[in-house]
Design an enzyme around this catalytic site. Structure first.
Site, PDB file in Angstrom:
ATOM      1  N   LYS A  79     -67.235 -48.489 -30.168  1.00 11.43           N
ATOM      2  CA  LYS A  79     -67.603 -50.153 -30.148  1.00 11.43           C
ATOM      3  C   LYS A  79     -67.560 -51.272 -29.491  1.00 11.43           C
ATOM      4  O   LYS A  79     -67.665 -52.366 -29.163  1.00 11.43           O
ATOM      5  CB  LYS A  79     -66.322 -50.408 -31.265  1.00 11.43           C
ATOM      6  N   GLU A 142     -73.320 -51.610 -21.998  1.00  8.68           N
ATOM      7  CA  GLU A 142     -71.955 -50.227 -22.373  1.00  8.68           C
ATOM      8  C   GLU A 142     -70.865 -51.783 -21.581  1.00  8.68           C
ATOM      9  O   GLU A 142     -71.456 -52.484 -21.232  1.00  8.68           O
ATOM     10  CB  GLU A 142     -72.003 -49.638 -21.613  1.00  8.68           C
ATOM     11  N   ASP A 143     -70.007 -51.839 -21.984  1.00  9.86           N
ATOM     12  CA  ASP A 143     -68.855 -52.816 -22.012  1.00  9.86           C
ATOM     13  C   ASP A 143     -68.053 -52.171 -20.157  1.00  9.86           C
ATOM     14  O   ASP A 143     -67.704 -53.671 -20.083  1.00  9.86           O
ATOM     15  CB  ASP A 143     -67.298 -52.486 -23.174  1.00  9.86           C
ATOM     16  N   ASP A 146     -65.066 -46.530 -16.233  1.00 11.44           N
ATOM     17  CA  ASP A 146     -64.026 -46.659 -15.977  1.00 11.44           C
ATOM     18  C   ASP A 146     -64.142 -45.335 -14.889  1.00 11.44           C
ATOM     19  O   ASP A 146     -64.612 -45.314 -13.728  1.00 11.44           O
ATOM     20  CB  ASP A 146     -62.988 -46.751 -16.659  1.00 11.44           C
ATOM     21  N   ALA A 148     -66.453 -42.629 -15.806  1.00  7.02           N
ATOM     22  CA  ALA A 148     -67.593 -42.364 -15.919  1.00  7.02           C
ATOM     23  C   ALA A 148     -68.114 -41.022 -16.674  1.00  7.02           C
ATOM     24  O   ALA A 148     -69.173 -40.923 -16.793  1.00  7.02           O
ATOM     25  CB  ALA A 148     -68.032 -42.298 -14.595  1.00  7.02           C
ATOM     26  N   THR A 150     -67.910 -41.337 -20.249  1.00 10.86           N
ATOM     27  CA  THR A 150     -68.616 -41.953 -20.735  1.00 10.86           C
ATOM     28  C   THR A 150     -69.768 -41.710 -20.600  1.00 10.86           C
ATOM     29  O   THR A 150     -70.936 -41.229 -21.294  1.00 10.86           O
ATOM     30  CB  THR A 150     -68.118 -43.027 -21.095  1.00 10.86           C
TER      31      THR A 150
HETATM   32  P1  IMP Z   1     -65.066 -43.658 -18.728  1.00  8.37           P
HETATM   33  O1  IMP Z   1     -65.527 -42.923 -19.907  1.00  8.37           O
HETATM   34  O2  IMP Z   1     -63.603 -43.859 -17.903  1.00  8.37           O
HETATM   35  O3  IMP Z   1     -65.894 -44.523 -17.410  1.00  8.37           O
HETATM   36  O4  IMP Z   1     -64.454 -44.605 -19.669  1.00  8.37           O
HETATM   37  C1  IMP Z   1     -65.086 -45.506 -20.637  1.00  8.37           C
HETATM   38  C2  IMP Z   1     -65.309 -45.699 -22.264  1.00  8.37           C
HETATM   39  O5  IMP Z   1     -63.433 -46.154 -22.225  1.00  8.37           O
HETATM   40  C3  IMP Z   1     -65.871 -46.997 -22.056  1.00  8.37           C
HETATM   41  O6  IMP Z   1     -66.770 -47.340 -23.160  1.00  8.37           O
HETATM   42  C4  IMP Z   1     -64.967 -48.375 -22.504  1.00  8.37           C
HETATM   43  O7  IMP Z   1     -64.594 -48.068 -24.597  1.00  8.37           O
HETATM   44  C5  IMP Z   1     -63.614 -47.174 -22.625  1.00  8.37           C
HETATM   45  N1  IMP Z   1     -62.406 -47.910 -21.468  1.00  8.37           N
HETATM   46  C6  IMP Z   1     -62.251 -47.946 -19.952  1.00  8.37           C
HETATM   47  N2  IMP Z   1     -61.372 -48.924 -20.102  1.00  8.37           N
HETATM   48  C7  IMP Z   1     -61.447 -49.434 -20.699  1.00  8.37           C
HETATM   49  C8  IMP Z   1     -60.201 -50.861 -20.564  1.00  8.37           C
HETATM   50  O8  IMP Z   1     -59.241 -50.786 -19.230  1.00  8.37           O
HETATM   51  N3  IMP Z   1     -59.786 -50.924 -22.080  1.00  8.37           N
HETATM   52  C9  IMP Z   1     -60.578 -50.569 -22.951  1.00  8.37           C
HETATM   53  N4  IMP Z   1     -61.606 -49.826 -23.104  1.00  8.37           N
HETATM   54  C10 IMP Z   1     -61.993 -48.605 -22.446  1.00  8.37           C
HETATM   55 MG    MG Z   2     -66.706 -47.568 -25.218  1.00  8.39          MG
END
Ligand code: IMP
Ligand code: MG
Length: 232
Positions: A79, A142-143, A146, A148, A150
Site C-alpha cells: 500500500k 515504491e515507498d 529496506d 530489498a 520486496t
Molecule cells: P524490504 O523488503 O525490506 O526492502 O522492505 C520493503 C517494504 O517494507 C516496503 O515496501 C515497505 O512497505 C516496508 N517497509 C520497510 N521499511 C519500512 C518503514 O520504515 N516503515 C514502513 N514500512 C516499511
Molecule cells: Mg511496501
C-alpha cells in the site's frame, strides 16, 4: 524550534534537490513538534515541502529519460507507495510526458510487523497479479527499500514471469542499513535503483502513504516512529 522563515532558509541554502538527498536524524528542525506530540511518533524526519520539491525533480528526470518511449507502465507497490505514486504521476504530467498507465501490485513482506535484527531472508507474497504487461516499459514505484526482499522479488516476477521490455525502479526512500546480514547486503548490491528520493537512517518511518502498524499513512510529512511501541 525553527520558524517557517528559518526553515525556508535551511531548505534553500543547504539542500541540493538535483540528486538523492541524504537525511540524518536531526536534519530538519522539528517545526511541527506540537502537532506530533504523540507517544507513537519519535520526530519529524522529512517535511512535506521537501518531499514535494524532490518529487518534482525525480519527475523531470523520468520525463527526460522516457521522452521517446511511448506508454510507460507505472507499477505501484501497495500500500505504501500510493501517495508518492499519485504525486509523481501528476508531476510527470506537468513536465510533459511520457503517457502513464497505472497498475498495482501488493507484495506482502512485513504485514503489520516491523523488522527485527539479523534477518537473512523473508518470504514476499505477491497479491494482485498483473495481466498484460508483456513488452511494456515498466517503472516500479515504491515507498521504501529496506532489506530489498520486496524489490528483488518484484524484479524477478516482472522479468521472469512477465518478461517485460524493461524495468526501472523509482523509490522515495532508501534506508542506509546499520547492520545488514551478508545476504541482505548482497540483495541490496544486486539491485539498481534508478531514481531515489532520499537516503534515510535505519529507522522505522511512517507518513506520506507509509505506515507503522497501519497508522499514519495520511500524515503529510515523514516521521520516525517509537519503535518500542510498535514492537509490542
Ligand atoms: P524490504 O523488503 O525490506 O526492502 O522492505 C520493503 C517494504 O517494507 C516496503 O515496501 C515497505 O512497505 C516496508 N517497509 C520497510 N521499511 C519500512 C518503514 O520504515 N516503515 C514502513 N514500512 C516499511
Ligand atoms: Mg511496501
Amino acid at each position: 524550534m525553527a520558524g517557517s522563515h528559518q526553515m525556508e532558509k535551511i531548505i534553500d541554502e543547504n539542500i541540493d534537490f538535483a540528486s538523492t538527498i541524504v537525511v540524518h536524524d536531526d536534519a530538519f528542525p522539528d517545526e511541527k513538534a506540537p502537532a506530533y506530540a504523540d507517544h507513537r511518533i519519535d520526530r519529524l524526519l522529512i517535511p512535506a515541502k521537501i518531499i514535494r520539491k524532490r518529487t518534482r525533480v525525480l519527475a523531470k528526470q523520468i520525463c527526460s529519460d522516457y521522452r521517446q518511449s511511448g506508454i510507460l507502465h507505472a507499477v505501484v507497490l501497495l500500500k505504501g507507495a500510493f501517495v508518492f505514486a499519485a504525486d509523481l504521476g501528476r508531476e510527470i504530467y506537468k513536465c510533459g510526458g511520457p503517457e502513464l498507465q497505472y497498475d498495482f501490485l501488493k507484495p506482502v513482506t512485513y504485514g503489520t510487523a516491523i523488522k527485527s535484527g539479523g534477518e537473512s531472508q523473508r518470504k514476499v507474497r505477491i497479491d494482485y497479479a498483473l495481466e498484460d504487461l508483456n513488452s511494456d516499459h515498466v517503472l516500479v514505484i515504491e515507498d521504501i527499500v529496506d532489506q530489498a526482499f520486496t524489490l528483488s522479488t518484484v524484479q524477478r516476477y516482472l522479468q521472469e514471469e512477465k518478461q517485460v521490455a524493461s524495468v526501472k525502479f523509482c523509490v522515495l526512500l532508501e534506508k542506509m542499513l546499520s547492520h545488514p546480514t551478508p545476504e541482505v547486503q548482497q540483495l541490496r548490491e544486486g539491485l539498481t535503483l534508478d531514481y531515489v528520493g532520499f537516503r534515510i537512517p535505519d529507522r522505522w518511518v511512517a507518513g506520506f502513504g507509509i505506515d507503522a502498524g497501519e497508522d499514519f499513512r495520511h500524515l503529510p510529512d515523514i516521521v520516525t516512529v517509537n519503535e518500542e511501541y510498535y514492537r509490542k
